[in-house]
Design an enzyme around this catalytic site. Sequence first.
Site, PDB file in Angstrom:
ATOM      1  N   SER A 112       9.943   0.303  -1.740  1.00 58.05           N
ATOM      2  CA  SER A 112       8.949   1.221  -0.913  1.00 58.05           C
ATOM      3  C   SER A 112      10.225   2.295  -1.439  1.00 58.05           C
ATOM      4  O   SER A 112       9.753   3.197  -2.765  1.00 58.05           O
ATOM      5  CB  SER A 112       9.279   0.584   0.663  1.00 58.05           C
ATOM      6  OG  SER A 112       8.996   1.824   1.959  1.00 58.05           O
ATOM      7  N   GLU A 156      -0.029  -3.418   3.315  1.00 61.59           N
ATOM      8  CA  GLU A 156       0.995  -3.034   3.335  1.00 61.59           C
ATOM      9  C   GLU A 156       0.944  -2.067   5.191  1.00 61.59           C
ATOM     10  O   GLU A 156       2.061  -2.626   5.174  1.00 61.59           O
ATOM     11  CB  GLU A 156       1.087  -1.620   2.639  1.00 61.59           C
ATOM     12  CG  GLU A 156       1.172  -2.300   0.920  1.00 61.59           C
ATOM     13  CD  GLU A 156       2.607  -2.347   0.925  1.00 61.59           C
ATOM     14  OE1 GLU A 156       3.892  -2.195   1.421  1.00 61.59           O
ATOM     15  OE2 GLU A 156       2.501  -3.271  -0.882  1.00 61.59           O
ATOM     16  N   HIS A 158       4.151  -5.052   4.382  1.00 63.33           N
ATOM     17  CA  HIS A 158       5.012  -4.372   3.882  1.00 63.33           C
ATOM     18  C   HIS A 158       6.517  -4.899   4.746  1.00 63.33           C
ATOM     19  O   HIS A 158       6.209  -5.286   5.384  1.00 63.33           O
ATOM     20  CB  HIS A 158       4.865  -2.990   4.006  1.00 63.33           C
ATOM     21  CG  HIS A 158       5.849  -1.270   3.156  1.00 63.33           C
ATOM     22  ND1 HIS A 158       5.874  -1.043   2.671  1.00 63.33           N
ATOM     23  CD2 HIS A 158       6.918  -1.361   3.972  1.00 63.33           C
ATOM     24  CE1 HIS A 158       6.498  -0.643   1.675  1.00 63.33           C
ATOM     25  NE2 HIS A 158       7.415  -0.052   3.190  1.00 63.33           N
TER      26      HIS A 158
END
Length: 518
Positions: free
Chosen positions: A196, A318, A417
Amino acid sequence: MPHSPGQDQPEVQLPAGRLRGTTEGGVAVFRAVPYAAPPVGDLRWRPAQPHPGWSGTRDATADGPSAPQMYAEGGDPVLGGHGAPPFDDDCLTLNVWTPAADGARRPVLVWIHGGGFVSGSGSLPGYSGETFARDGDLVVVSINYRIGPLGYLNPDDDDASANPWLGDQIAALCWVNAHIAAFGGDPGRVTVAGQSGGALSTAALTGHPLARGLIRRVILQSPPLGLDLPDPAAYRERTAAYLELAGAKDAAELRALPWQELITAAAGLFARTAAWGYWPTPFLPVVDGTSLRTHPALALLDGAAADLDVMIGWTREEANFGFALDAGYADATREQVTDRIADTFGAEAAADVYAAYARARPGSRPVDVLMDLITDELFRVPAVRLAEARAASGHPVWAYQFDLPAAAYEGRLGAAHCLELPFVFDNFDRWAHAPFLAGLDPAVRDGLACAMHRAWISFVRTGDPNHPDLPCWRPYDAQSRTTMRFDTVVTALDDLAGASRLLHGPARTSGQSSAPLI
């Protein structure tokens, strides 16, 4: 020179002083090792400075404070928390895991945590380097760096003080280059990996002149390469809003505030900068042309960075991480989502794009279309564009998509995610607090973790993720566009993200985004 007076208390002598670590799971661990001076007082928002060192033997058996950040007891409903006290300005430390502090010159893995630029720590249990060190004979380094207002503001409006987060990470890489040999590592074989925001950081580092020669390979897990990053002029408005929220007139008054008040003001900036249908990012890297010369999405295409080995991937859903459990989005209407699509594709194309997303996910609600759009915009499509550009230049990447859905919350999270993280580290015992792992079949979970963990180890060691228990994984090229699909069945597929790639082609995207199209 390394020295181990006892099996359970390894010691290392550095120019700054002697360290005494501990042994955990058969691996030597050195915690809270300073790589820069504490950024306190006048050094707040200043570039990282060399640590003055210490006398005697420094105890390195316990984690140090994490960077100041917001914290809620009990954590969030997905991860169960991504940072825990103690917090302090004095946070520029790193942890090292090594099979032995000897002269073996092992490959090195440097981990940069994510957290939306506002949360996280290199000392989180889930980011322990123990499994990589033990299973892969690697030296692993996990770093803390300034985040939130302390890492992403420049209240002095001074070129030399821009992007403190990036200066911290460069200082940590320089420390690794200078000292990792004392821990049994090879400074010439360093892989930097991040997830990320940490993956965006990793990409940014590859383009920084001070990091040249310090990195051999990179692993980018879910990098939000589609973020619109501001220039200094655009960011000044946000800085002014933050000053107002903190009750300060200027940088000097901000420096006088305790970090707790800075974090309280950061929470206010979340509310001021939030926009419906967008991932909240009150603090962002600033493309100033000096500390951050270009958007990180472009950094791996030119110069010395073009020759680095690259693995890049994303999870299938995500955006479900931030939106699937938000009651405020559950009742989103088709009209709302179509208007949001128009921001990217323009009003004329928005209805057709909505229909394309709805066809791809039968039975989808408007919020499902919105989440797929955000996943594509921020993560999947920009990653594919990077893969396409690298393939065209003769420097292909290894691409993957993580598809295993979470069982928790009736499956609403999908392959969200962060879900790949415990599989990559293969340390589910360190994630017992994370609600999103509840209900996974242990056999499927452990088998997939073994396949992924070994692929990451292989890539760190050789630049190639293939290993005997993995289907053949070819680099992503313009003909096959091979992408490894990690799910209950692991399969290398051609053009796995093709529908998203074509839907978001340059001819179709004409809205507000200023993220690079590569």
